[in-house]
Write a protein that holds these residues in place. Structure first.
Motif, PDB file in Angstrom:
ATOM      1  N   ALA A  11       0.842  -1.204   0.000  1.00 22.61           N
ATOM      2  CA  ALA A  11       0.000   0.000   0.000  1.00 22.61           C
ATOM      3  C   ALA A  11       0.873   1.249   0.000  1.00 22.61           C
ATOM      4  N   GLY A  12       0.389   2.300  -0.675  1.00 24.57           N
ATOM      5  CA  GLY A  12       1.093   3.578  -0.653  1.00 24.57           C
ATOM      6  C   GLY A  12       1.737   3.925  -1.973  1.00 24.57           C
ATOM      7  N   MET A  24       6.971  -7.661  -8.471  1.00 26.55           N
ATOM      8  CA  MET A  24       6.004  -8.768  -8.462  1.00 26.55           C
ATOM      9  C   MET A  24       5.021  -8.693  -9.629  1.00 26.55           C
ATOM     10  N   ARG A  25       5.108  -7.647 -10.459  1.00 25.63           N
ATOM     11  CA  ARG A  25       4.179  -7.498 -11.593  1.00 25.63           C
ATOM     12  C   ARG A  25       4.700  -8.309 -12.781  1.00 25.63           C
ATOM     13  N   ARG A  26       4.608  -9.587 -12.675  1.00 25.62           N
ATOM     14  CA  ARG A  26       5.097 -10.455 -13.747  1.00 25.62           C
ATOM     15  C   ARG A  26       3.958 -11.354 -14.204  1.00 25.62           C
ATOM     16  N   GLY A  27       2.991 -10.744 -14.854  1.00 26.38           N
ATOM     17  CA  GLY A  27       1.878 -11.495 -15.414  1.00 26.38           C
ATOM     18  C   GLY A  27       0.651 -11.575 -14.532  1.00 26.38           C
ATOM     19  N   VAL A  28       0.671 -10.898 -13.381  1.00 23.94           N
ATOM     20  CA  VAL A  28      -0.506 -10.949 -12.513  1.00 23.94           C
ATOM     21  C   VAL A  28      -1.458  -9.819 -12.871  1.00 23.94           C
ATOM     22  N   PRO A  29      -2.752  -9.961 -12.563  1.00 26.99           N
ATOM     23  CA  PRO A  29      -3.709  -8.894 -12.865  1.00 26.99           C
ATOM     24  C   PRO A  29      -3.313  -7.565 -12.209  1.00 26.99           C
ATOM     25  N   SER A  32      -3.876  -6.882  -8.403  1.00 29.82           N
ATOM     26  CA  SER A  32      -3.439  -7.924  -7.479  1.00 29.82           C
ATOM     27  C   SER A  32      -2.928  -7.382  -6.154  1.00 29.82           C
ATOM     28  N   PHE A  33      -2.541  -6.104  -6.114  1.00 28.95           N
ATOM     29  CA  PHE A  33      -1.966  -5.553  -4.886  1.00 28.95           C
ATOM     30  C   PHE A  33      -2.923  -4.608  -4.173  1.00 28.95           C
ATOM     31  N   GLU A  34      -4.169  -4.555  -4.639  1.00 29.20           N
ATOM     32  CA  GLU A  34      -5.139  -3.616  -4.072  1.00 29.20           C
ATOM     33  C   GLU A  34      -6.002  -4.317  -3.034  1.00 29.20           C
ATOM     34  N   GLY A  35      -5.367  -4.742  -1.958  1.00 31.59           N
ATOM     35  CA  GLY A  35      -6.100  -5.338  -0.845  1.00 31.59           C
ATOM     36  C   GLY A  35      -6.424  -6.799  -1.005  1.00 31.59           C
TER      37      GLY A  35
END
Length: 571
Positions: A11-12, A24-29, A32-35
């Protein structure tokens, strides 16, 4: 829902959050990091742990369930211990596996964890780790292998190794025939198909409440295991949302249920040290006496090797673990919860026994009393254990002269010596095999019988050791003698010819030596020379800090928990 633990990383809008997300943005939606809960899959798959080699496939089905329920699954390979492969013993590294897994769970941005284990030490290590971090956690056991056959008969892996090897040494089987059985024993993926430590710890983990009810004991080749893994992926998401953690589930009542289950299934004595270690991570007051007090009068209901006839796929076919628990429901603590949030006892009423030869009714047990017996006396002032279900009835009260081996090497060198002064009344004593002495407390307590006695038809003798024995093993074996010889226990002082007295009913184990004579003795040079003396690395740390069998063989600085908080940023 309150802020996820992983939000402390993701977050932030500052530089640190950017770094954590970007890598970590390697093919994930995109979201994916929004809660979204980040779920680790602590995976003990390894080609060198053959019983766990299929867990990558199991992990894929866990992932499906996590994605489906709105989470982000993350494979986390952790230390894997292959019981059949690593030397000097897998037990030497159980605490290291637990410690490293604990640190990785704490250090990473995760909100919950699915624990994938199978081989003996993997489930205990994972539960020790999760208990110390105390984030939502659930176990998926890898399941037992399918039954192999040899010469038209089923083979119990482990148990039949001991039996067939003794037949060879006794002249009842050729070595050529023995080696032929090797390619028949391990028929499929999965762990041992007897009621060894792997099967025991899977079922005990369910009795503790840490497995999706009804899943433990499902064979590794059964597609229901994959379906259960998928369901567990969905379940961990519920656990995270409801903040259902190990400290809420693993209570004294849960451990008492596990002890009842251990007796009813005829489980491995290794469960004693593992349950004590897990309880130690939670600050629960559990002692070896609890195993005797809670489990001693519980009947043996499962007719499986090494205490009976059948194998794990038979248990599954006959109704499974929950049908065993239904027979002892009145002995289970009704308040003990499971990973679903419901009590364990809620799941047993619908279970049914379909083969009463495999799973006995309470009124017709295999043995009326089958729990672990705890022995004490001047040979084991801190306690020792014996598994009556795997012992010979005629040896449960025994008095005979000791034949002492000062080390494992001494035993191997002399056990088949035709001049060894031993007969069927002798008591075989092996020392230097405890946590400090070996190091690591190996599975050597079920010593092979002297060849010259095997040739006369003897198939069991009283054996005493400060080590452990495989859960697949059998015989009248007194093990976990505490304190061990290397920690100054009286076992170091026994001499060949001393009369040993065993009375399981009275729970006593003594050497008939006058106190003043015993006080004047010191360990001989051969005994001292047999103790481990590592100079560096994990073995040095282990020997310096390991505790004794009566408290679970954990390291003294690992008792208790440190929680999930990490105070400082990495950049």
């Amino acid at each position: 829902m309150s802020e996820q633990r992983s939000s402390q990383w993701y977050a932030g809008n500052d530089r640190n959050a950017y770094i954590h997300r970007a890598w970590m943005r390697r093919g994930v939606p995109e979201d994916s990091f929004e809660g979204k809960p980040q779920i680790a899959i602590a995976n003990t798959a390894s080609d060198l742990t053959p019983c766990n080699s299929h867990l990558d496939e199991v992990a894929e089905h866990v992932k499906r369930g996590i994605w489906e329920a709105g989470g982000v699954p993350l494979n986390l390979p952790v230390v894997s211990l292959g019981e059949t492969q690593v030397r000097p013993t897998a037990m030497l590294w159980r605490n290291m596996a637990a410690m490293s897994t604990e640190e990785m769970l704490r250090a990473n941005p995760i909100d919950g964890v699915v624990l994938l284990g199978g081989c003996d030490k993997t489930i205990p290590a994972l539960l020790m780790a999760a208990s110390s971090v105390d984030i939502p956690a659930v176990v998926v056991p890898g399941g037992p292998m399918a039954t192999g056959t040899f010469r038209g008969s089923p083979l119990g892996c482990g148990t039949d190794v001991w039996r067939l090897s003794e037949d060879v040494r006794g002249g009842d089987m050729s070595n050529k025939e023995f080696l032929k059985s090797e390619s028949s024993m391990i028929r499929s993926r999965g762990h041992c198909n007897t009621m060894g430590t792997a099967s025991t710890m899977a079922l005990v983990a369910e009795a503790l409440g840490m497995v999706l009810p009804g899943l433990a004991g499902t064979p590794a080749v059964d597609s229901n295991l994959l379906a259960g893994a998928h369901e567990t992926g969905r379940l961990i998401m519920d656990m995270v949302r409801e903040k259902r953690t190990p400290s809420q589930l693993l209570t004294k009542a849960s451990f008492e249920n596990a002890i009842v289950a251990l007796a009813a299934i005829g489980g491995s004595t290794n469960a004693v040290v593992h349950l004590l270690a897990i309880a130690g991570r939670l600050g629960i007051e559990l002692s070896i006496d609890d195993f005797d007090r809670t489990g001693a009068g519980v009947p043996l209901l499962v007719n499986l090797q090494p205490s009976g006839k059948f194998l794990m796929d038979d248990l599954h076919r006959a109704g499974g673990f929950l049908s065993v628990l239904r027979e002892v429901k009145d002995l289970l603590a009704p308040e003990a919860l499971t990973v679903t949030g419901r009590p364990l006892v809620d799941y047993v009423d619908d279970a049914r026994i379909w083969d009463e030869d495999v799973i006995r009714r309470r009124a017709d047990p295999l043995q009326p009393e089958a729990g672990i017996a705890v022995l004490r006396g001047n040979l084991a002032p801190g306690g020792a254990v014996i598994k009556p279900a795997a012992a010979s009835a005629h040896l449960m009260h025994h008095r005979g002269p000791a034949v002492v081996f000062d080390s494992i090497e001494d035993m191997h060198a002399r056990i088949d010596d035709p001049d060894l002064e031993v007969d069927e009344n002798s008591v075989l004593v092996l020392r230097g095999c405890g946590p400090k002495g070996y190091p690591g407390m190996p599975e050597v307590s079920n010593m092979p019988l002297p060849k010259k006695l095997l040739e006369t038809g003897v198939r069991d003798m009283v054996r005493i050791c400060d080590g452990r024995m495989s859960g697949t093993a059998y015989g009248t074996v007194v093990l976990h003698v505490t304190p061990e010889a290397a920690a100054g226990g009286p076992l170091a002082l026994v001499r060949t010819g001393d009369i040993i007295s065993l009375d399981v009913d009275k729970r006593t184990l003594d050497m008939e030596v006058e106190p003043e004579d015993l006080a004047a003795r010191t360990p001989n040079a051969a005994t001292l020379a047999g103790y481990a003396n590592p100079k560096r690395g994990w073995e040095r740390l282990y020997v310096d800090h390991v505790l004794q069998a009566d408290t679970g063989v954990d390291l003294d600085f690992l008792l208790g928990a440190s929680g999930s908080e990490v105070s400082r940023e990495s950049h």
